[in-house]
Design an enzyme around this catalytic site. Sequence first.
Site, PDB file in Angstrom:
ATOM      1  CB  CYS A 135      -0.914   0.031   1.230  1.00  0.00           C
ATOM      2  SG  CYS A 135      -2.102  -1.329   1.322  1.00  0.00           S
ATOM      3  CG  ASP A 169      31.880  23.995  21.408  1.00  0.00           C
ATOM      4  OD1 ASP A 169      32.949  24.561  21.119  1.00  0.00           O
ATOM      5  OD2 ASP A 169      30.957  24.551  22.034  1.00  0.00           O
TER       6      ASP A 169
END
Length: 750
Positions: free
Chosen positions: A29, A439
């Site tokens: 489907c 970082d």
Amino acid sequence: MAAAVDQSAQAQEEPSIRLSIIGMRCAGCVKTVENALKRVAGVKAVNVNFADHTAVVEGTADLEQLREVLQEVGYDAAAMESFEDLEAQERLEEERYRSLLTKSALAAAWGVPLMLGEWFGIWPRIGTPEGSDVWAVIALITFLVMYYAGGHFFSGALKSLRGGAANMDTLIALGTGAAWLYSTIVIDFAEVLPHEATHPYFEAAVIIIAFVTLGGALETRARGKASAAIRRLIGLQPRTARVVRNGREMDIPIEQVGIGEILRVRPGEKIPVDGIIVEGHSSVDESMLTGESIPVEKTKGAEVIAGTVNLMGSFLMRATRIGRDTVLAHIIESVRRAQSSKPEIGRLVDQVAAVFVPAVVAIAAFSFLLWWAIGPDPALGYAFVTSMTVLVIACPCALGLATPISIMVAVGRAAQSGILIRNGEALQSAGRLTTVVLDKTGTVTAGKPKVTAVEAQPGWTEDQVLQFAASVEANSEHPLAGAVLSEAQAREQKLLPVTGFKAIAGKGVRAEYNGQRILFGNLALLEAEGIGVGPISQRLDAYAGQGQTPMVLAVDGKIVGVLVVADTIKPDSKQAIHELKALGVKVWMVTGDNEKTARAIALQAGVDEVRAQVLPEDKAQVVRELQARGEIVGMVGDGINDAPALAQANVGFAVGTGTDIAIETGDVVIMHGSLLKVPEAMRLSQATVRNIKQNLLGAFIYNVLAIPVAAGLLYPLFGILLNPVIAGAAMAMSSVTVVTNANRLRYMKL
């Protein structure tokens, strides 16, 4: 690189409609629905999710046009925008579940007595006058049962064929319809058929419908549990808000709250929209946002987020973000997108499923012809049974569910822990990372300077040194001043009334108190004032070597103390980095800070490699260098100045406290600032990929082995021929097994 980020942002702003698709019953489907929706003018992209029967349509297409094209190929749709829409979908799913159970029970109630009657010889023999009458009645009742309990298979098959496709309905309708038709023909033409071929298959037709329908009911219930994350998130937002208008407090629907309005939030209530506290204070449970159970103290000026719970005091707040702009709305939309997105492995499965059903019909036809041509007597009976069994057992439902159901459950599980996964590709890739780039500020460290040491010279106490320093810094706007004042407040130090304050750029501050001349700053300030630091120079160098910032306090030209300020590593950063290494990941830290500070932080945290004094635009270059070496790179940053590197990385982890900027930046958003969420996300990724592979392996093995057996491959060697009823049960249970296996991720300990 910035351009790439901008394009990404624009892509995310593409208008979209989220549809609940009614009538989807198998993986086949998916392609039919996608192709139909793509035909509508204004549609830019379509993403259909078989697991929760939804479709996200990007573009400017009209809802009614979308519904019309779906109805043409046998489906329907409803828009899903609000809490009411979700409740309506839940009611439809519950109604569908009960309807399927009823239909399954009715089919079983007729099919089981038929089967038992066959086994024990209760029914009269076909071909006799009495048998013809009885079996004619049985044929009629079976037809009525099939019409009620399995009519949706036949109508779905017809609509699908009109749309030029085939799906699970096609297989079931062909198999059970052929069984009924063959059995009815046998009643009327028993005398001209071989005796061995005069067996009716009415019981097989209805029991197959019973099993497949029961499997659909169980799948609907299990699928509802898998998509519970979205319902819980939407349920976090209250339906009403208490607004203050013209001096009066009144309850209004949440949709009527405007930007800038003043709202009252009482103890125990959920905060209705995002805003700022303007009066009062309280403790707020932000566990839905961060995954942390410890309440957060909120005072005047603090930000509060929709969906979090006010635990204690009553306060007034000003609405700053409403509707789809709230953090909660962004989270819900991100989870929806992630649950609907398809990783590479899922797109491959969709392509396979699209051609699978036609291939199965071809195999069934070939099996019929082969048995009819060279099979033993009754050749026609064997040909019919084998072809029907192939049609029934080969439904690719389990194959279509294998990937999306695991993605749905995993994304929901992550959201519960404060990890927001924004797309399926990131979920698939996170577990394969070989290097993680961090970082420093705000990621490894707290991102907020803090006083780490106070030293006093003879004749002075630490509290006196802190009191004088804080009193002078009270008038300063320097970032380090806030750290000194916070420490003084924590130690309950009373500020002194200083006069003559002056800030000296790049050096420090000066002021006076009771005629005493006070200086507070760095070495450059003291040197400019002619004050020697010889006795404490080694101490200052030692602090600087550890990446900390020492500041000296001098009174009337004499050094009286030292305050040390540093951006300290978060309490759990070291453990998180240790866990990343345990997963076999190399850990880098890339920062714009100076080399000495960066090395000191890296040493404390256990980072492998350091790149210091790197500009934000150059961080992406570091990621590219690692990727050029063959590394699969994850970038962890604050989601703003690290945006180019986050976009370049294979998986970008944005660390934030739930701001809309952070949410829109990375592939994965860590709603709480803990680095521990990165290894948690990696472990969840690895478990999810394992789960998908288990599902796919089970589904592929099931179909690859079941189809030849159904076609009768084992009959010449072992005399084994698969019963169509058993095939129907196996097909239904394979889908339920896949959904159940995926739901194990809901209980995974991260």
